[in-house]
Write an enzyme that holds these catalytic residues in place. Structure first.
Site, PDB file in Angstrom:
ATOM      1  N   ASP A 263       6.213  29.917   7.822  1.00 15.35           N
ATOM      2  CA  ASP A 263       7.134  30.911   8.356  1.00 15.35           C
ATOM      3  C   ASP A 263       8.054  30.172   9.338  1.00 15.35           C
ATOM      4  OD1 ASP A 263       6.712  34.420   9.203  1.00 15.35           O
ATOM      5  OD2 ASP A 263       8.490  33.184   8.997  1.00 15.35           O
TER       6      ASP A 263
HETATM    7  C1  GLC Z   1      10.746  35.506   9.943  1.00 14.29           C
HETATM    8  C2  GLC Z   1       9.654  36.354   9.321  1.00 14.29           C
HETATM    9  C3  GLC Z   1       9.494  36.167   7.840  1.00 14.29           C
HETATM   10  C4  GLC Z   1      10.850  35.881   7.223  1.00 14.29           C
HETATM   11  C5  GLC Z   1      11.293  34.519   7.753  1.00 14.29           C
HETATM   12  C6  GLC Z   1      12.666  34.122   7.207  1.00 14.29           C
HETATM   13  O1  GLC Z   1      10.300  35.007  11.170  1.00 14.29           O
HETATM   14  O2  GLC Z   1       8.364  36.295   9.910  1.00 14.29           O
HETATM   15  O3  GLC Z   1       8.915  37.370   7.313  1.00 14.29           O
HETATM   16  O4  GLC Z   1      10.754  35.853   5.811  1.00 14.29           O
HETATM   17  O5  GLC Z   1      11.305  34.476   9.171  1.00 14.29           O
HETATM   18  O6  GLC Z   1      13.641  34.961   7.710  1.00 14.29           O
END
Ligand code: GLC
Length: 740
Positions: A263
């Site tokens: 993430d």
């Molecule tokens: C964010 C979220 C995740 C998302 C990613 C890209 O922090 O936790 O769900 O897909 O970053 O935006």
């Protein structure tokens, strides 16, 4: 490209090139803009490193991405195309109800079609991978991200995970108008302590396996091409650096051979989590866990090569990650067509596909939940003696922000607000509109998802709105009051300790109710709220969540009875936040509270145990009755099945759809078993007066659980079967599973 060609490419790549494939940047490194959904580090990356990037996220648009791909491939030593990824959570240009609302439809096939449409629209915009479905099981409405989940039940979430993966990917995500799905956030991100974002998760191994993991597995078994690590710790080990979870369970035990992406900045955050002393150790831990892509940090880019050269990280780990990434690009067909479905004409057409809007409108009544209705709804469009005027009041009458916090690529001007839809209704009754207040209080400022949101109105302006609304309410026969959380009060980074409708809006409700008791409330929110006061005073309460582009049309279709609401709660509405976490699939405890007066039992002295509205609950414009619950056998041997049948009758005056729910209770086990668990359901259309017999099969697998030795088994003994319209179903029959 053939597998051998892919292998030859891999062998021909330098170590720096290979590590470049593990780097994911925001699009602004290439396309002049990108969207940061987390902290943006100043990336100490050389131009050479940027040129070797493997993927970008959050930049969209067919023209823009074709141009980025062209220039990028020209400068790449092996002309390896970029992967383009984005958060298409509940729709791209046509926005659907948020996932928690989709869960309330008890219709995985509905979510599958929404995913298919989302895939087409985002694929034509140049996207290859969507960071969806979010499969985290949620039982704490303080957490802002419950909006992205399909609820509190493992079985329901598993069906949705499977359906959404199939909707996004079809049989092969390399086909036209399909995208690769990404199961997130692995694992158990939905149980952060205190409901606070990014916080630790403390679960027993059995709860993890019994409740939280099954839906991820369903999504992976459905063929999801990607999995995303979660920010939280599990067993006090951050998931992004947890080799046992990622290599041991996800890859070896479950056989996931797709791409594992961190993430946002989660690899760097291993240092914050205090399990990595420095960036090099963070790189080592994440690579050891088999994390393939480093989302928006330079940890892999700046440390892996040295770790490999110093033999601290086997080059085989890097090769395995690169192989999985190149294989994903190959499955998408990017080596032959690096633009995939990017279609500038489609992507920039004036109107979204009409069929998509029609589907979005028709889906809304399936997802809204009628929580209360004292013979108030539906309204009659025709003028009648009893109904001379209906006032439509509240901040959500004109509010365009009705798509939820994770809808990033739509045009608000294309949203149908309640007021817009009302104006299209051919009413004979007058239907004046008044704002009453804004979603935020005067002067209130909220750190929004993409930028701060602030209500710059003054208290005086607010007072004028309120005065006008109260006057209108006073002279009207009935009032429809559209209230709710500001759409930026849920979503990532929006945990709340009070789960109420903002106080200034409650003041509007009280003052309107004081002059006119004939009030129905339409509630917009990204989470279950504490609706005690509204539920006590309003004549009707309709929970609409955030319904998306066609919000106004879909809600008005329900308000005026063009269609009936058929949503049922996929997540319990607490009596108050003090009850949280409150959910139906709980254990019995040694002293379950009963109707008898008894101080010494599992209860509160200041609130009931039961939620305000329970899992599976929802009203319709008609009523239903259940009878004749029958089992085909009173006992079964291992591996045998039995059939359950129940009769359900529409006892009202309108056609409707009932979600017939089947719950099971394993009365005694080698570990404590839930008081009941959903094992099947069927959404049944019934005409007024119609009776249908609905049958389900209880399979041997449905009886299994993780026993005292963590073996997934069924144990002989008594089972109870409940059938009804929500998780309090009382119609019960019992059977016995024999030991042989
Ligand atoms: C964010 C979220 C995740 C998302 C990613 C890209 O922090 O936790 O769900 O897909 O970053 O935006």
């Amino acid at each position: 490209m053939t597998e051998q060609q892919l292998e030859n490419l891999l062998q021909d790549m330098s170590l720096e090139e290979k590590i470049g494939q593990l780097l994911q940047l925001t699009g602004d490194f290439f396309a002049g803009e990108g969207l940061a959904t987390g902290p943006m580090e100043q990336m100490q990356l050389s131009e050479e490193q940027v040129k070797l990037t493997g993927s970008i996220l959050s930049t969209v648009g067919a023209k823009r991405l074709r141009s980025v791909q062209d220039s990028f491939q020209k400068s790449h030593p092996h002309h390896i195309p970029l992967l383009f990824m984005a958060d298409v959570i509940n729709g791209y240009r046509t926005v659907f109800p948020i996932p928690i609302a989709q869960g309330c439809a008890f219709s995985p096939e509905l979510a599958k079609e929404m995913a298919r449409i989302s895939a087409k629209e985002s694929a034509r915009a140049g996207i290859h991978v969507t960071f969806s479905p979010m499969v985290d099981l949620v039982r704490d409405p303080r957490w802002g991200r419950v909006l992205e989940s399909t609820g509190e039940d493992p079985y329901l979430n598993g069906l949705y995970a499977k359906a959404m993966v199939e909707g996004y990917q079809g049989k092969d995500f390399g086909e036209q108008d399909r995208v690769c799905a990404c199961i997130k956030h692995f694992a158990a991100y939905g149980a952060p302590t205190g409901g606070r974002e990014y916080n630790q998760v403390e679960l027993s191994e059995r709860s993890l396996y019994e409740e939280y993991l099954p839906a991820y597995q369903e999504g992976i078994q459905a063929g999801a091409g990607m999995v995303m690590t979660s920010f939280n710790t599990l067993g006090r080990i951050p998931c992004t650096g947890n080799a046992e979870l990622m290599q041991g369970l996800l890859r070896e035990k479950w056989g996931f051979d797709g791409v594992l992406i961190s993430d946002w900045a989660a690899i760097r955050e291993l240092i914050e989590h205090s399990i990595a002393e420095d960036e090099a150790q963070a790189a080592y831990l994440a690579s050891k866990a088999g994390v393939d892509i480093d989302m928006v940090t330079n940890i892999y880019s700046n440390h892996l090569a040295k770790l490999v050269r110093e033999k601290q990280v086997p080059e085989a780990w890097v090769d395995a990650s690169v192989r999985r990434i190149l294989t994903l690009k190959n499955k998408l067909g990017l080596f032959e067509n690096p633009y995939k479905d990017a279609d500038e004409v489609y992507d920039t057409m004036d109107e979204p596909e009409p069929a998509h809007r029609t589907f979005a409108r028709e889906a809304i009544p399936e997802t809204v939940v009628l929580l209360k209705n004292d013979d108030f709804l539906p309204l009659n469009k025709k003028k009648t003696k009893a109904c001379s005027q209906v006032a439509f009041i509240g901040p959500y009458m004109e509010e365009q922000g009705v798509c939820g916090a994770w809808s990033l690529f739509y045009d608000p001007e294309e949203n149908i607000t309640l007021a817009k839809a009302l104006a299209e209704c051919d009413l004979e009754i007058a239907a004046p509109v008044a704002k009453g207040c804004s979603t935020l209080a005067p002067g209130q400022r909220l750190l929004g998802f993409q930028k701060p949101v602030v209500n710059e109105e003054t208290m005086e302006q607010q007072a004028k709105y309120l005065e006008e609304a109260v006057r209108l309410a006073k002279e009207s026969q009935k009032v429809i009051l559209a209230l709710g959380e500001c759409n930026q009060m849920s979503g990532e980074g929006a945990a709340r300790t009070e789960i109420t409708i903002p106080e200034h809006q409650m003041e509007l409700f009280r003052q309107v109710h004081a002059v006119n008791e004939n009030v129905a409330v339409i509630c917009f929110s990204g989470r279950p709220l504490d609706l005690r006061e509204i539920s006590a005073k309003a004549k009707a309460v309709l929970q609409v969540w955030f319904p998306g582009s066609e919000a106004g049309h879909g809600i008005m279709d329900v308000i005026f009875g063009d269609t009936s609401p058929s949503g049922r709660l996929a997540m319990s509405f607490p009596y108050n936040v003090g009850q949280v976490p409150v959910y139906y699939r709980e254990l019995h405890t040694g002293r379950r509270a009963t109707a008898q007066e008894n101080r010494f039992c599992s209860r509160y002295i200041d609130a009931p145990n039961e939620p305000l509205y329970c899992f599976g609950y929802g009203l319709d414009y008609t009523t239903y009755a259940y009878e004749q619950l029958q089992l085909s056998k009173q006992q079964i041997k291992p591996q045998e099945e039995l059939t359950v049948s129940v009769k359900v009758t529409n006892t009202g005056t309108r056609a409707g759809k009932e979600v017939v729910q089947l719950y099971l209770r394993d009365v005694t086990g080698s570990v404590a078993r839930p008081v009941r668990q959903l094992v099947a359901f069927e959404k049944v259309a019934l005409k007024a007066g119609e009776t249908k017999q609905v049958s389900f099969t209880i399979t041997y697998d449905m009886l299994k659980f993780y026993d005292s030795k963590m073996q997934y088994v069924a144990e002989p003994g008594k089972f109870e079967v409940y059938a009804g319209g929500d998780s309090r179903a009382s119609l019960m029959e019992a059977f016995t599973l024999l030991s042989k």
